[in-house]
Design an enzyme around this catalytic site. Structure first.
Site, PDB file in Angstrom:
ATOM      1  N   ASP A  94      28.616  16.960  -6.317  1.00  0.00           N
ATOM      2  CA  ASP A  94      28.542  15.990  -5.164  1.00  0.00           C
ATOM      3  C   ASP A  94      28.297  16.680  -3.784  1.00  0.00           C
ATOM      4  O   ASP A  94      29.218  17.725  -3.496  1.00  0.00           O
ATOM      5  CB  ASP A  94      29.566  15.135  -5.035  1.00  0.00           C
ATOM      6  N   HIS A 101      27.449  11.497   8.530  1.00  0.00           N
ATOM      7  CA  HIS A 101      28.751  11.259   7.947  1.00  0.00           C
ATOM      8  C   HIS A 101      29.595  12.208   8.263  1.00  0.00           C
ATOM      9  O   HIS A 101      30.777  12.015   8.394  1.00  0.00           O
ATOM     10  CB  HIS A 101      28.207  11.052   6.311  1.00  0.00           C
ATOM     11  N   GLU A 162      31.467   5.220  -1.345  1.00  0.00           N
ATOM     12  CA  GLU A 162      30.507   6.392  -0.707  1.00  0.00           C
ATOM     13  C   GLU A 162      29.173   6.000  -1.499  1.00  0.00           C
ATOM     14  O   GLU A 162      28.891   6.264  -2.588  1.00  0.00           O
ATOM     15  CB  GLU A 162      31.053   7.628  -0.914  1.00  0.00           C
ATOM     16  N   GLU A 164      25.359   6.599  -1.980  1.00  0.00           N
ATOM     17  CA  GLU A 164      24.861   7.854  -2.309  1.00  0.00           C
ATOM     18  C   GLU A 164      23.622   7.866  -2.983  1.00  0.00           C
ATOM     19  O   GLU A 164      23.418   6.935  -3.909  1.00  0.00           O
ATOM     20  CB  GLU A 164      25.643   9.136  -3.041  1.00  0.00           C
ATOM     21  N   ASP A 193      30.258   6.840  -5.135  1.00  0.00           N
ATOM     22  CA  ASP A 193      31.584   8.068  -5.331  1.00  0.00           C
ATOM     23  C   ASP A 193      32.647   7.192  -4.716  1.00  0.00           C
ATOM     24  O   ASP A 193      33.089   7.404  -3.680  1.00  0.00           O
ATOM     25  CB  ASP A 193      30.964   8.950  -4.447  1.00  0.00           C
ATOM     26  N   ARG A 197      41.278   7.444   0.076  1.00  0.00           N
ATOM     27  CA  ARG A 197      41.230   8.226   1.229  1.00  0.00           C
ATOM     28  C   ARG A 197      42.677   8.757   1.239  1.00  0.00           C
ATOM     29  O   ARG A 197      42.785   9.705   2.167  1.00  0.00           O
ATOM     30  CB  ARG A 197      40.837   7.194   2.428  1.00  0.00           C
ATOM     31  N   GLN A 200      42.867  11.664  -0.866  1.00  0.00           N
ATOM     32  CA  GLN A 200      42.267  12.670  -0.488  1.00  0.00           C
ATOM     33  C   GLN A 200      42.813  13.387   0.804  1.00  0.00           C
ATOM     34  O   GLN A 200      42.621  14.530   0.852  1.00  0.00           O
ATOM     35  CB  GLN A 200      40.688  12.121   0.086  1.00  0.00           C
ATOM     36  N   LYS A 213      38.569  11.509  -5.871  1.00  0.00           N
ATOM     37  CA  LYS A 213      37.243  11.119  -6.365  1.00  0.00           C
ATOM     38  C   LYS A 213      36.979  11.050  -7.908  1.00  0.00           C
ATOM     39  O   LYS A 213      36.026  10.513  -8.279  1.00  0.00           O
ATOM     40  CB  LYS A 213      36.532  11.981  -5.781  1.00  0.00           C
ATOM     41  N   THR A 217      33.096   7.574 -10.906  1.00  0.00           N
ATOM     42  CA  THR A 217      31.840   7.418 -10.108  1.00  0.00           C
ATOM     43  C   THR A 217      30.711   6.598 -10.975  1.00  0.00           C
ATOM     44  O   THR A 217      30.582   6.820 -12.021  1.00  0.00           O
ATOM     45  CB  THR A 217      31.075   8.985 -10.032  1.00  0.00           C
ATOM     46  N   GLU A 315      34.017   4.942   7.495  1.00  0.00           N
ATOM     47  CA  GLU A 315      33.258   5.092   8.863  1.00  0.00           C
ATOM     48  C   GLU A 315      32.944   3.754   9.404  1.00  0.00           C
ATOM     49  O   GLU A 315      33.157   3.457  10.685  1.00  0.00           O
ATOM     50  CB  GLU A 315      31.896   5.514   8.747  1.00  0.00           C
TER      51      GLU A 315
END
Ligand code: CA
Length: 366
Positions: A94, A101, A162, A164, A193, A197, A200, A213, A217, A315
């Site tokens: 990834d 971002h 996420e 992607e 993904d 948080r 993380q 993560k 996925t 975000e």
């Protein structure tokens, strides 16, 4: 007008009531059963890998043959099939290639030092993920548990997505030049993904994402062949990348739509990504590392400059501090149990039409 016309023809693996997984292409709202053709012996299979291994000349030939034959072959309505993981995922990598971002994450997670990481404009930053937990769209997502800070262990309270774009490698290789991208990469899927948080934030320094993560996925069921996409000049890069990252290779015009339960919360522009998929593959293999048939590598979260172009809820909600309002009147910072996220996408096709990439969806369970 269909997003899945003859100029798209994405490949997938499906089964009907007989339960036998086999390969088909999507045409309109139906699946064309390619196992009836068995060209090159690659379609009576439960995964696309043998097709992926054939290489560009055969991919092109087969696509032309299928475009001729598909309209006269029996069509099975999508409502009568079950879709499966389209290929056995070899390795999963990834990247982190959206400047918007990366800038947003730096600002939100490192307010005292909100700059892009030093290497960011010199190479496409990435990490190796976990292929064993790449799952097909629709698979329920169990909320991950982990260490949330110095003292607390438990379910993540900051479960995120996420949005992607993923690239599926067909032909193995090492030290792959950017110009050889299309000889190795077969096509494109959508990727979610899923990211915890809180886990993380506690674990990621200095080696990057790990358990935050690797729990799941999700990918979309249809692999859209590279040939179905129009290509565009990629955005300028300053400083000038190292020679092995040039020429940059083409950009694809893909728009990703993120739906949180019944509410569309963002539209993310893939064409604004800083690093191209060709540069990502060149970087991934420049040290002598090899890719194999079935490798998947993802673009990194796709975000544009505006909040409503964010490819993550980190975000979109400014780390949960600015909740979004959903259509039912409820508010969200991060994902609640029972929430469903669907990422869908369209792209400009090689003949100038709009093509669909389908969607990747998942519902969070405790
Ligand atoms: Ca990611």
């Amino acid at each position: 007008m269909t997003l899945f016309g003859i100029d798209n023809l994405p490949y997938g693996v499906f089964s009907t009531a007989d339960g036998v997984p086999r390969i088909g292409v999507r045409l309109g709202d139906a699946v064309i059963d390619l196992s009836r053709l068995d060209l090159h012996g690659v379609f009576r299979r439960p995964a696309l890998n043998p097709l992926l291994a054939l290489g560009r000349p055969q991919w092109t030939l087969l696509r032309a043959q299928i475009a001729e034959l598909a309209p006269v072959l029996p069509a099975i309505p999508l409502t009568e099939v079950r879709l499966h993981l389209p290929f056995d995922v070899a390795d999963y990598t990834d990247f982190y290639s959206s400047e918007h971002h990366a800038a947003n994450v730096s600002r939100i997670l490192r307010p005292a030092n909100p700059h892009l990481p030093r290497a960011w404009k010199h190479l496409p930053i990435g990490y190796h993920g976990r292929s064993a937990t790449v799952v097909i769209s629709g698979t329920p997502i169990a909320r991950p548990h982990g260490q949330l800070n110095d003292t607390d262990f438990g379910p993540s309270a900051r479960l995120d997505i996420e949005a992607e774009v993923g690239f599926v490698v067909g032909v193995p290789g090492s030290r792959i030049a950017t110009e050889d991208f299309a000889e190795h990469v077969f096509g494109v899927v959508l990727v979610n993904d899923w990211s915890a948080r809180d886990i993380q934030a506690f674990e990621y320094q200095p080696l990057g994402p790990f358990l935050a993560k690797s729990f799941a996925t999700s990918i979309s069921p249809w692999v859209v062949p590279l040939e179905a996409f129009a290509t565009f000049p990629s955005p300028p890069q300053q400083p000038r990348p190292q020679p092995y990252l040039l020429p940059a290779g083409p950009a694809l015009d893909v728009s990703l739509r993120v739906q949180w339960n019944d509410t569309e919360v963002s539209v993310a522009p893939y064409e604004q990504m800083y690093w191209t998929a060709a540069q990502q593959l060149a970087h991934l293999t420049v040290n002598g590392a090899s890719v194999r048939t079935g490798d998947l590598y993802a673009s990194g979260t796709v975000s544009g400059p505006a909040r409503e172009q964010a490819g993550s809820f980190l975000e979109l909600t400014d780390n949960g501090t600015v909740p979004v309002k959903l259509a039912d009147g409820s508010q969200r910072g991060f994902l609640l149990d029972g929430d469903t996220v669907t990422i869908s996408a369209t792209a400009t096709g090689a003949r100038g039409t709009t093509i669909g990439l389908g969607s990747v969806t998942g519902t969070v369970c405790p």
